[in-house]
Enzyme design. Structure first.
Site, PDB file in Angstrom:
ATOM      1  N   GLY A  31       9.985   4.097   3.734  1.00 17.70           N
ATOM      2  CA  GLY A  31       8.936   4.768   2.956  1.00 17.70           C
ATOM      3  C   GLY A  31       7.883   4.136   2.548  1.00 17.70           C
ATOM      4  N   GLY A  32       7.815   2.669   3.042  1.00 19.09           N
ATOM      5  CA  GLY A  32       6.920   1.600   2.407  1.00 19.09           C
ATOM      6  C   GLY A  32       5.299   2.078   2.373  1.00 19.09           C
ATOM      7  N   LEU A  36       4.263   5.744  -3.586  1.00 19.34           N
ATOM      8  CA  LEU A  36       5.208   4.662  -4.317  1.00 19.34           C
ATOM      9  C   LEU A  36       5.588   3.521  -3.429  1.00 19.34           C
ATOM     10  CD1 LEU A  36       6.299   3.903  -7.101  1.00 19.34           C
ATOM     11  CD2 LEU A  36       8.315   5.405  -6.447  1.00 19.34           C
ATOM     12  N   GLY A  37       5.936   3.958  -2.300  1.00 19.90           N
ATOM     13  CA  GLY A  37       6.467   2.871  -1.489  1.00 19.90           C
ATOM     14  C   GLY A  37       5.708   1.642  -1.390  1.00 19.90           C
ATOM     15  N   ARG A  56       8.766   3.720  11.311  1.00 22.46           N
ATOM     16  CA  ARG A  56       9.130   4.576  12.155  1.00 22.46           C
ATOM     17  C   ARG A  56       8.273   4.595  13.431  1.00 22.46           C
ATOM     18  NH1 ARG A  56      10.627   9.674   8.324  1.00 22.46           N
ATOM     19  NH2 ARG A  56       9.888   8.542   6.327  1.00 22.46           N
ATOM     20  N   LYS A  65      -1.672   3.892   8.316  1.00 27.16           N
ATOM     21  CA  LYS A  65      -0.400   3.481   8.058  1.00 27.16           C
ATOM     22  C   LYS A  65      -0.095   1.965   8.797  1.00 27.16           C
ATOM     23  CE  LYS A  65       2.090   7.657   6.586  1.00 27.16           C
ATOM     24  NZ  LYS A  65       3.118   8.447   6.913  1.00 27.16           N
ATOM     25  N   LYS A 159      18.936  15.994  -4.715  1.00 23.95           N
ATOM     26  CA  LYS A 159      18.974  14.785  -5.126  1.00 23.95           C
ATOM     27  C   LYS A 159      20.515  14.262  -5.606  1.00 23.95           C
ATOM     28  CE  LYS A 159      14.293  13.510  -6.464  1.00 23.95           C
ATOM     29  NZ  LYS A 159      13.289  13.127  -7.651  1.00 23.95           N
ATOM     30  N   ARG A 163      23.375  11.940  -4.197  1.00 30.44           N
ATOM     31  CA  ARG A 163      24.087  10.920  -5.058  1.00 30.44           C
ATOM     32  C   ARG A 163      25.500  11.145  -4.946  1.00 30.44           C
ATOM     33  NH1 ARG A 163      22.025  11.019 -11.382  1.00 30.44           N
ATOM     34  NH2 ARG A 163      20.051  10.207 -11.369  1.00 30.44           N
TER      35      ARG A 163
END
Length: 333
Positions: A31-32, A36-37, A56, A65, A159, A163
């Protein structure tokens, strides 16, 4: 007081020096190219880590991108092709590194992909070489939101599913709770649907006195990368709580008023009005508004103590000069 403080200070300095002497982990960021990535990639490179960015094949003709990925490459990052639809490609990517950080979107108004990480968990388990996994969290700690309201609780529930999968697989982890992204909350003076502060009017949510925690997104990335080789955060949650940034909405508004040199007109939105308006929105909007409700009306971010399973980033890394709310808001002048 000085006698108790100084040894602790020396101990922290020694820990940080020891960390600097550790061979830096190789990092894969999934997700770079996201919000945030891209900051995580920058921070990883900036802190001297050999950095890999998963891209991807589904990227298609998204030229922005592609150009961002090429920019990362020019800064020294390695680009690795992989897809959540191709498990072998994920395993191969994971085998290249020591640490995996996932920053795929968990925001419904954009694209909610949290459960895709279960495929990444499987790949990490199969590869067998990863020393630490940081899943896509970075907001409210989901472990504290078991009583969250529908429909927003789906974010926290998903989430927690990830976890449990991580822990059941025996994968070493660090969870990062970064609270409120400054761009979304400070930019709109804590008002949903706004990301540029008004110079005329603000709607106060409830009485406006519940405390929240605001963090510059670049600081989130800085703290996150610092934690990946730190044994103190292994199998724990790291909370990013900059002391000067624990403020109420009214305090945020006051800072903005001081910066612009004028008082804003204020109106208030009661709990009942907020919830009634929320129910008129589509599903994705309701999810996001539920989060605002818990943060701004219930004060969910500050009404618990960090226990034995957590660490405070400000205490671990006191040398990080984080961006204060006032410093952040000056960009809007």
């Amino acid at each position: 007081m000085k006698e108790s403080y100084l040894p602790i200070s020396r101990e922290r300095d020694q820990t940080e020096r020891e960390q600097m002497e550790i061979i830096k982990s190789r990092v894969l960021i999934v997700g770079g190219t996201g919000y945030l990535g891209k900051r995580l990639v920058k921070a990883s490179l900036g802190q001297g880590h050999e950095t890999y960015v998963l891209y991807r094949p589904e990227i298609g003709v998204d030229i922005e991108k592609v150009q961002m990925l090429l920019s990362f490459k020019g800064q020294g990052a390695h680009l690795v092709q992989g897809s959540f639809n191709d498990q072998k490609s994920l395993v191969n990517a994971v085998k290249l590194v020591d640490v995996v950080i996932c920053a795929i979107s968990g925001v419904h108004i954009r694209s909610h992909q949290i459960l895709l990480q279960l495929k990444l968990v499987d790949a990490i388990k199969e590869a067998g070489n990863v020393k630490r996994f940081l899943p896509s969290e970075f907001g409210t700690d989901p472990a504290t939101m078991e009583n969250a309201m529908e429909p927003g609780r789906i974010t926290f529930d998903d989430k927690m599913v990830v976890r449990r999968a991580i822990e059941d697989a025996g994968i070493p982890f660090t969870y990062v709770s970064a609270n409120c992204f400054a761009g979304y909350f400070l930019g709109g003076l804590c008002q949903p649907g706004y990301i540029i502060p008004s110079r005329e009017h603000v709607s106060i949510l409830g009485d406006g006195n519940e405390k929240a925690i605001y963090v510059d997104e670049d600081d989130i990335a800085t703290y996150t990368i610092k934690t990946i080789d730190d044994p103190r955060t292994l199998n724990k949650t790291m909370y990013i709580r900059p002391p000067k940034n624990i403020l109420s909405q009214r305090e945020v508004v006051h800072i903005w008023e001081q910066l612009i040199g004028k008082q804003l007109r204020k109106s208030s939105i009661s709990t009942e009005e907020f919830l009634a308006s929320m129910r008129e929105q589509d599903y994705a909007e309701q999810v996001g508004l539920t989060h605002y409700y818990h943060v701004c009306y219930k004060g969910c971010l500050t009404k618990f103590e960090i226990g034995d399973k957590g660490e405070d980033a400000s205490m671990l890394y006191p040398k990080v000069k984080y961006t204060t709310v006032e410093e952040y808001m000056k960009r809007y002048l």
